[in-house]
Design a protein around this motif. Structure first.
Motif, PDB file in Angstrom:
ATOM      1  N   THR A  52       0.900  -1.262  -0.348  1.00  0.00           N
ATOM      2  CA  THR A  52      -0.037   0.141   0.138  1.00  0.00           C
ATOM      3  C   THR A  52       0.590   1.419   0.075  1.00  0.00           C
ATOM      4  OG1 THR A  52      -1.774  -1.291   1.286  1.00  0.00           O
ATOM      5  CG2 THR A  52      -1.870   1.392   1.069  1.00  0.00           C
ATOM      6  N   ALA A  53       2.052   1.353   0.442  1.00  0.00           N
ATOM      7  CA  ALA A  53       2.841   2.310   0.647  1.00  0.00           C
ATOM      8  C   ALA A  53       3.450   2.899  -0.194  1.00  0.00           C
ATOM      9  CB  ALA A  53       3.804   2.979   1.897  1.00  0.00           C
ATOM     10  N   ALA A  54       3.788   1.845  -1.475  1.00  0.00           N
ATOM     11  CA  ALA A  54       4.740   1.874  -2.394  1.00  0.00           C
ATOM     12  C   ALA A  54       3.761   2.293  -3.371  1.00  0.00           C
ATOM     13  CB  ALA A  54       4.953   0.654  -3.026  1.00  0.00           C
ATOM     14  N   HIS A  55       2.812   2.037  -3.125  1.00  0.00           N
ATOM     15  CA  HIS A  55       1.517   2.217  -4.530  1.00  0.00           C
ATOM     16  C   HIS A  55       0.392   3.551  -4.648  1.00  0.00           C
ATOM     17  CE1 HIS A  55      -2.048   2.638  -7.078  1.00  0.00           C
ATOM     18  NE2 HIS A  55      -3.087   2.424  -5.676  1.00  0.00           N
ATOM     19  N   LEU A  56       0.369   3.926  -2.965  1.00  0.00           N
ATOM     20  CA  LEU A  56       0.136   5.677  -2.704  1.00  0.00           C
ATOM     21  C   LEU A  56       1.355   6.421  -2.836  1.00  0.00           C
ATOM     22  CD1 LEU A  56      -1.657   4.942   0.718  1.00  0.00           C
ATOM     23  CD2 LEU A  56      -2.446   5.256  -1.165  1.00  0.00           C
ATOM     24  N   ALA A  57       3.065   6.099  -2.601  1.00  0.00           N
ATOM     25  CA  ALA A  57       3.810   6.824  -3.035  1.00  0.00           C
ATOM     26  C   ALA A  57       3.804   7.059  -4.773  1.00  0.00           C
ATOM     27  CB  ALA A  57       5.266   6.331  -2.550  1.00  0.00           C
ATOM     28  N   PHE A  58       3.675   5.759  -5.440  1.00  0.00           N
ATOM     29  CA  PHE A  58       3.402   6.050  -6.912  1.00  0.00           C
ATOM     30  C   PHE A  58       2.321   7.271  -7.597  1.00  0.00           C
ATOM     31  CE2 PHE A  58       2.003   5.413 -10.993  1.00  0.00           C
ATOM     32  CZ  PHE A  58       2.993   4.988 -11.315  1.00  0.00           C
ATOM     33  N   GLN A  59       1.077   6.937  -6.322  1.00  0.00           N
ATOM     34  CA  GLN A  59       0.012   8.033  -7.006  1.00  0.00           C
ATOM     35  C   GLN A  59       0.244   9.462  -6.864  1.00  0.00           C
ATOM     36  OE1 GLN A  59      -3.134   6.438  -4.823  1.00  0.00           O
ATOM     37  NE2 GLN A  59      -4.493   5.347  -6.871  1.00  0.00           N
ATOM     38  N   LEU A  60       0.819   9.337  -5.632  1.00  0.00           N
ATOM     39  CA  LEU A  60       1.473  11.473  -4.699  1.00  0.00           C
ATOM     40  C   LEU A  60       3.060  11.270  -6.418  1.00  0.00           C
ATOM     41  CD1 LEU A  60       2.167  13.602  -3.334  1.00  0.00           C
ATOM     42  CD2 LEU A  60       3.633  12.228  -2.238  1.00  0.00           C
ATOM     43  N   ALA A  61       3.389  10.590  -6.739  1.00  0.00           N
ATOM     44  CA  ALA A  61       4.325  11.078  -7.841  1.00  0.00           C
ATOM     45  C   ALA A  61       4.003  11.620  -8.518  1.00  0.00           C
ATOM     46  CB  ALA A  61       5.130   9.639  -7.950  1.00  0.00           C
ATOM     47  N   HIS A  62       2.330  10.526  -9.752  1.00  0.00           N
ATOM     48  CA  HIS A  62       1.814  10.870 -10.555  1.00  0.00           C
ATOM     49  C   HIS A  62       1.642  12.382 -10.461  1.00  0.00           C
ATOM     50  CE1 HIS A  62      -1.864  10.074 -13.483  1.00  0.00           C
ATOM     51  NE2 HIS A  62      -0.590   9.988 -14.311  1.00  0.00           N
ATOM     52  N   ALA A  63       0.935  12.727  -9.366  1.00  0.00           N
ATOM     53  CA  ALA A  63      -0.007  13.980  -9.256  1.00  0.00           C
ATOM     54  C   ALA A  63       1.326  15.300  -8.987  1.00  0.00           C
ATOM     55  CB  ALA A  63      -1.180  13.773  -8.175  1.00  0.00           C
ATOM     56  N   GLN A  64       2.249  15.161  -8.534  1.00  0.00           N
ATOM     57  CA  GLN A  64       3.352  16.006  -9.008  1.00  0.00           C
ATOM     58  C   GLN A  64       4.024  16.163 -10.151  1.00  0.00           C
ATOM     59  OE1 GLN A  64       5.873  14.315  -5.900  1.00  0.00           O
ATOM     60  NE2 GLN A  64       5.365  15.745  -4.352  1.00  0.00           N
TER      61      GLN A  64
END
Length: 298
Positions: free
Chosen positions: A35-47
């Protein structure tokens, strides 16, 4: 006491993550990402999306550039792309100036120095590109470092130009209209999922509208987490000096700065790269940062 085992299965490559921002060795939870890696990916995509869409704060950037350029004026220009939507859909319009900007530069040249058709040794063009964030964060401090390196030499520098909604090639037209023998474009590069703030530098000798990408040299990934300001300034200063000496740029101009002791020391920290003297650097973009072509941003 809770002795329940973690649902995440670790990856044996995990120790290598300290060497790179790339998404490696994330482990797994069942057959999926943790989950943590998935959320970090979503944050990077938004950035990354924000970096592409956010508008350049021209007044703030002018203030920052004026602080490092002293008495040198800053000109605000605009491409032929009227807004961000048009810019993203029509790359060709981002490569040319609008009529008002072209007229501004023509009037400036008409009242400027009279020392030949190309009175300036170099012109710096600061362009938002695909990451205004990169330009807001890195353009002024990088130019400050570069100017300190060039201060002992007698460079004739054109007024710094800020071009909104621009692509790399807009610098060719700006350099031609200003009358510069060389132009350096500082531009926000296409964001990656670990680098939304990467700035690229593009050098062209005798710029003019319509030049091909192979006429330029590229230094990419300029940011504290990539190619440091000091190292990028060293490389650009070398290429500028060689461009004036040899009167060329692009594929005919090779970067030979890797032999410098200070860059060798910095590069030796990355165990993933071969740093032997025979390694060709001119075609590499990213960590070494130098290319004889268009690089990651067109």
């Amino acid at each position: 006491m809770n002795t329940k085992a973690s649902p995440v299965t670790a990856n044996p490559w995990e120790t290598l993550r300290r060497f790179t921002d790339a998404r490696i060795a994330l482990g797994r939870a069942g057959v999926s990402l943790p989950t943590a890696a998935h959320l970090a990916f979503q944050l990077a995509h938004a950035q990354a999306r924000d970096a592409v869409l956010v508008a350049l704060d021209v007044p703030s950037l002018r203030q920052s550039l004026s602080a490092v350029s002293g008495k040198q004026p800053c000109l605000s220009l605009h491409s032929a792309a009227a807004d961000r939507t048009v810019y993203l859909q029509r790359p060709d319009l981002g490569r040319r100036l609008d009529e008002a900007s072209r007229k501004t530069l023509q009037e400036l040249k008409a009242t400027g120095p009279e020392a030949g058709a190309r009175p300036f040794d170099v012109a710096f063009v600061v362009v938002d590109g695909l990451s205004a964030l990169a330009i807001m964060q890195h353009a002024a401090p990088f130019l400050g470092v570069l100017q300190r390196r060039m201060a002992a030499e007698n460079w004739s520098v054109a007024p710094v130009c800020i071009a909104s909604q621009g692509r790399v090639a807009i610098g060719d037209e700006v350099g031609e209209l200003l009358g510069a023998r060389a132009v350096v474009v500082l531009i926000g590069e296409r964001p990656g999922l670990s680098s939304p703030d990467s700035m690229g530098l593009y050098l062209t000798w005798m710029p003019r509208a319509g030049l091909r990408d192979d006429s330029r040299n590229c230094i990419s990934n300029v940011r504290p987490a990539g190619l440091r300001y000091e190292d990028a300034a060293y490389k650009l200063h070398y290429l500028l000096a060689q461009a004036h000496k040899r009167q060329l740029s692009g594929v005919g101009l090779k970067d030979e700065t890797l032999a410098a002791p200070q860059l060798q020391a910095a590069m030796s920290k990355n165990f993933l790269l071969d740093h032997s003297p025979t390694l060709g650097v001119s075609g590499v973009s990213g960590v070494s940062g130098v290319s004889g072509a268009s690089g990651p941003q067109a």
